[in-house]
Structure formats: C-alpha cells, structure tokens
Design an enzyme around this catalytic site. Structure first.
Site, mmCIF file in Angstrom:
data_model
loop_
_atom_site.group_PDB
_atom_site.id
_atom_site.type_symbol
_atom_site.label_atom_id
_atom_site.label_comp_id
_atom_site.label_asym_id
_atom_site.label_seq_id
_atom_site.Cartn_x
_atom_site.Cartn_y
_atom_site.Cartn_z
ATOM 1 N N SER A 115 13.143 2.697 3.187
ATOM 2 C CA SER A 115 13.689 3.456 4.318
ATOM 3 C C SER A 115 14.304 2.502 5.346
ATOM 4 O O SER A 115 14.056 1.289 5.312
ATOM 5 C CB SER A 115 12.574 4.279 4.980
ATOM 6 O OG SER A 115 11.584 3.422 5.523
ATOM 7 N N ARG A 117 4.955 10.804 -2.660
ATOM 8 C CA ARG A 117 4.702 10.539 -1.243
ATOM 9 C C ARG A 117 5.957 10.786 -0.393
ATOM 10 O O ARG A 117 6.994 10.156 -0.642
ATOM 11 C CB ARG A 117 4.314 9.058 -1.135
ATOM 12 C CG ARG A 117 4.205 8.545 0.247
ATOM 13 C CD ARG A 117 4.167 7.023 0.266
ATOM 14 N NE ARG A 117 4.009 6.578 1.629
ATOM 15 C CZ ARG A 117 4.268 5.366 2.057
ATOM 16 N NH1 ARG A 117 4.689 4.440 1.211
ATOM 17 N NH2 ARG A 117 4.112 5.071 3.322
ATOM 18 N N ASP A 177 1.748 -15.639 6.859
ATOM 19 C CA ASP A 177 1.322 -17.029 6.625
ATOM 20 C C ASP A 177 1.418 -17.392 5.145
ATOM 21 O O ASP A 177 1.768 -18.526 4.799
ATOM 22 C CB ASP A 177 -0.125 -17.239 7.103
ATOM 23 C CG ASP A 177 -0.226 -17.399 8.615
ATOM 24 O OD1 ASP A 177 0.819 -17.514 9.281
ATOM 25 O OD2 ASP A 177 -1.366 -17.408 9.130
ATOM 26 N N ALA A 189 3.109 -0.839 4.769
ATOM 27 C CA ALA A 189 2.520 -0.817 6.120
ATOM 28 C C ALA A 189 2.028 -2.194 6.576
ATOM 29 O O ALA A 189 2.027 -2.491 7.779
ATOM 30 C CB ALA A 189 1.380 0.192 6.172
ATOM 31 N N PRO A 203 0.785 -1.225 0.000
ATOM 32 C CA PRO A 203 0.000 0.000 0.000
ATOM 33 C C PRO A 203 0.820 1.281 0.000
ATOM 34 O O PRO A 203 1.855 1.371 0.660
ATOM 35 C CB PRO A 203 -0.827 -0.094 1.292
ATOM 36 C CG PRO A 203 -0.107 -1.063 2.143
ATOM 37 C CD PRO A 203 0.531 -2.044 1.201
ATOM 38 N N ASN A 204 0.324 2.222 -0.769
ATOM 39 C CA ASN A 204 0.855 3.594 -0.890
ATOM 40 C C ASN A 204 2.134 3.680 -1.705
ATOM 41 O O ASN A 204 2.609 4.781 -2.001
ATOM 42 C CB ASN A 204 1.062 4.241 0.497
ATOM 43 C CG ASN A 204 -0.214 4.249 1.313
ATOM 44 O OD1 ASN A 204 -1.232 4.737 0.829
ATOM 45 N ND2 ASN A 204 -0.196 3.664 2.498
ATOM 46 N N ARG A 230 7.333 0.338 13.427
ATOM 47 C CA ARG A 230 7.907 -0.144 12.159
ATOM 48 C C ARG A 230 9.006 -1.183 12.391
ATOM 49 O O ARG A 230 9.569 -1.735 11.458
ATOM 50 C CB ARG A 230 8.472 1.011 11.335
ATOM 51 C CG ARG A 230 7.411 1.982 10.864
ATOM 52 C CD ARG A 230 7.980 3.032 9.930
ATOM 53 N NE ARG A 230 7.131 4.203 9.908
ATOM 54 C CZ ARG A 230 6.026 4.343 9.166
ATOM 55 N NH1 ARG A 230 5.655 3.391 8.343
ATOM 56 N NH2 ARG A 230 5.300 5.440 9.232
ATOM 57 N N HIS A 274 12.686 -2.836 2.178
ATOM 58 C CA HIS A 274 12.092 -1.547 2.554
ATOM 59 C C HIS A 274 13.011 -0.445 2.068
ATOM 60 O O HIS A 274 14.244 -0.557 2.193
ATOM 61 C CB HIS A 274 11.910 -1.437 4.073
ATOM 62 C CG HIS A 274 10.986 -2.485 4.588
ATOM 63 N ND1 HIS A 274 9.629 -2.399 4.447
ATOM 64 C CD2 HIS A 274 11.244 -3.680 5.173
ATOM 65 C CE1 HIS A 274 9.076 -3.498 4.940
ATOM 66 N NE2 HIS A 274 10.036 -4.298 5.378
ATOM 67 N N ARG A 330 13.156 4.468 12.518
ATOM 68 C CA ARG A 330 11.900 5.220 12.503
ATOM 69 C C ARG A 330 11.053 4.864 13.739
ATOM 70 O O ARG A 330 11.589 4.427 14.740
ATOM 71 C CB ARG A 330 11.188 4.949 11.182
ATOM 72 C CG ARG A 330 12.044 5.389 9.971
ATOM 73 C CD ARG A 330 11.346 5.139 8.653
ATOM 74 N NE ARG A 330 10.124 5.952 8.535
ATOM 75 C CZ ARG A 330 9.231 5.779 7.560
ATOM 76 N NH1 ARG A 330 9.417 4.845 6.634
ATOM 77 N NH2 ARG A 330 8.150 6.540 7.514
ATOM 78 N N ASN A 366 7.953 -5.756 -0.891
ATOM 79 C CA ASN A 366 7.872 -4.622 0.036
ATOM 80 C C ASN A 366 6.396 -4.505 0.414
ATOM 81 O O ASN A 366 5.601 -3.934 -0.341
ATOM 82 C CB ASN A 366 8.378 -3.333 -0.620
ATOM 83 C CG ASN A 366 8.375 -2.163 0.373
ATOM 84 O OD1 ASN A 366 7.791 -2.262 1.451
ATOM 85 N ND2 ASN A 366 9.024 -1.069 0.002
ATOM 86 N N TYR A 416 11.168 8.765 0.951
ATOM 87 C CA TYR A 416 11.117 7.736 -0.092
ATOM 88 C C TYR A 416 11.715 8.175 -1.437
ATOM 89 O O TYR A 416 11.738 7.383 -2.381
ATOM 90 C CB TYR A 416 9.661 7.275 -0.286
ATOM 91 C CG TYR A 416 9.066 6.673 0.974
ATOM 92 C CD1 TYR A 416 9.571 5.484 1.495
ATOM 93 C CD2 TYR A 416 8.026 7.295 1.657
ATOM 94 C CE1 TYR A 416 9.049 4.932 2.661
ATOM 95 C CE2 TYR A 416 7.494 6.751 2.820
ATOM 96 C CZ TYR A 416 8.009 5.568 3.317
ATOM 97 O OH TYR A 416 7.494 5.027 4.466
ATOM 98 N N HIS A 459 3.932 -4.579 9.066
ATOM 99 C CA HIS A 459 3.872 -4.444 10.520
ATOM 100 C C HIS A 459 2.562 -4.949 11.118
ATOM 101 O O HIS A 459 2.391 -4.939 12.328
ATOM 102 C CB HIS A 459 4.077 -2.959 10.897
ATOM 103 C CG HIS A 459 5.166 -2.299 10.108
ATOM 104 N ND1 HIS A 459 6.466 -2.742 10.150
ATOM 105 C CD2 HIS A 459 5.158 -1.270 9.208
ATOM 106 C CE1 HIS A 459 7.208 -1.989 9.344
ATOM 107 N NE2 HIS A 459 6.441 -1.104 8.755
ATOM 108 N N GLU A 484 12.597 -9.650 1.530
ATOM 109 C CA GLU A 484 11.852 -8.474 2.027
ATOM 110 C C GLU A 484 12.689 -7.216 1.796
ATOM 111 O O GLU A 484 13.880 -7.193 2.117
ATOM 112 C CB GLU A 484 11.599 -8.669 3.531
ATOM 113 C CG GLU A 484 10.900 -7.490 4.187
ATOM 114 C CD GLU A 484 10.714 -7.689 5.701
ATOM 115 O OE1 GLU A 484 11.189 -8.717 6.249
ATOM 116 O OE2 GLU A 484 10.118 -6.802 6.330
HETATM 117 C C1 DQA Z 1 8.247 0.981 3.811
HETATM 118 C C2 DQA Z 1 8.336 1.170 5.328
HETATM 119 C C3 DQA Z 1 6.977 0.963 5.979
HETATM 120 O O1 DQA Z 1 7.081 1.146 7.378
HETATM 121 C C4 DQA Z 1 5.975 1.966 5.433
HETATM 122 O O2 DQA Z 1 4.703 1.746 5.981
HETATM 123 C C5 DQA Z 1 5.940 1.996 3.949
HETATM 124 C C6 DQA Z 1 7.173 1.855 3.195
HETATM 125 C C7 DQA Z 1 9.582 1.290 3.113
HETATM 126 O O3 DQA Z 1 9.725 0.872 1.971
HETATM 127 O O4 DQA Z 1 10.436 1.965 3.681
HETATM 128 O O5 DQA Z 1 4.888 2.234 3.354
HETATM 129 O O6 DQA Z 1 7.944 -0.390 3.559
#
Ligand code: DQA
Length: 137
Positions: free
Chosen positions: A99, A17, A84, A74, A9-10, A108, A97, A104, A71, A22, A77, A95
């Site tokens: 950031s 954003r 699962d 959110a 998401p996002n 997170r 991320h 942070r 990735n 980011y 977390h 995995e």
């Molecule tokens: C993220 C880190 C997450 O905590 C956050 O909710 C994101 C982006 C990252 O790529 O740094 O949406 O996954």
C-alpha cells in the site's frame, strides 16, 4: 543471482486480509508467477509473524545472498531491532510496501527500515515486488 523476499506479520493472510487495501491474491500464488517471470533468478520466500525470526533470517542470508526484498509490515514502524539488523549485514535490502503508506495513518509514515535500505518501493500493490527484483538485475 540469489534473492529472498522476507515478509513480516499478517502478510501470510494476503488474499483474505483487508482486500480493499492489499488485494485478493495470495502471496503464494503471486510468488509462483514471480518465479516464472524471473527464471534466471534463484528466488526464495520467507514469512514470519515473529520479529526475532525476521532478524534471524536477515542474519542467515545477509552475508551470502545478492539481494533482500523486505516488507516488514507493521514492524516497519516499530522495530529498532530490524533497522539495526539491516545495518549489520552486507546484502542490500530493498524495502517494499504493497500500500501507499504515505497516504494512510500518520504512524505508517515513519520507517525504521528506510534509512538503512538501498531503495524503497510502496503503493504499487504486489507489483512492487516485481519492481524490487528488477532493481537488483
Ligand atoms: C504494509 C504497510 C504496513 O503499514 C502494514 O502494517 C502492513 C503492510 C504494506 O505492505 O502496505 O502490514 O507493509
């Protein structure tokens, strides 16, 4: 070799954003560069803001692809379901991320993905996806 990047998401709003966290590149532009850098890899990309769609995609690719770069944003977390799903499939998941999630907010610093991932990369900006592709080669 077939590798998919799955973004949660996002992350469709990368470039707009919170650019101070980011960066200012869109994922679409970055992905084009990635495809040029890894011509030998069949790279695909999927993004959804919907938890169940991410789980469905993991099920769809998780028995035939060579690697998944996830990735979960959110949902990292919060989502027992995504954790699962990773346990339920055969394809290894790295995995990523953008950031440094450990620099942070405290919430997170817990991931439902990490215990089931074959590796974790965070804090390298978009470069983390390059490193994740490298890890599969
Ligand atoms: C993220 C880190 C997450 O905590 C956050 O909710 C994101 C982006 C990252 O790529 O740094 O949406 O996954």
């Amino acid at each position: 070799m077939k590798i998919i990047i799955i973004n949660g998401p996002n992350l469709n709003l990368l470039g707009k954003r919170e650019p101070e966290i980011y960066g200012s590149a869109t994922f679409e532009d970055y992905f084009k560069q990635l495809q040029i850098s890894f011509k030998e890899v069949e790279l695909s990309y999927f993004q959804s803001n919907i938890e169940g769609e991410l789980i469905n995609k993991l099920h769809e690719v998780g028995f035939s692809y060579d690697g998944i770069i996830l990735n979960a944003a959110a949902y990292t977390h919060t989502s027992v379901g995504l954790g699962d799903a990773i346990k339920s499939i055969d394809t290894p998941v790295v995995e990523v991320h953008i950031s440094n999630i450990h620099a942070r907010e405290a919430f997170r610093q817990h991931s439902y993905i990490s215990p089931n991932a074959s590796g974790v990369l965070f804090g390298f900006g978009l470069k983390g996806y390059d490193l994740a592709v490298h890890s599969f080669l």
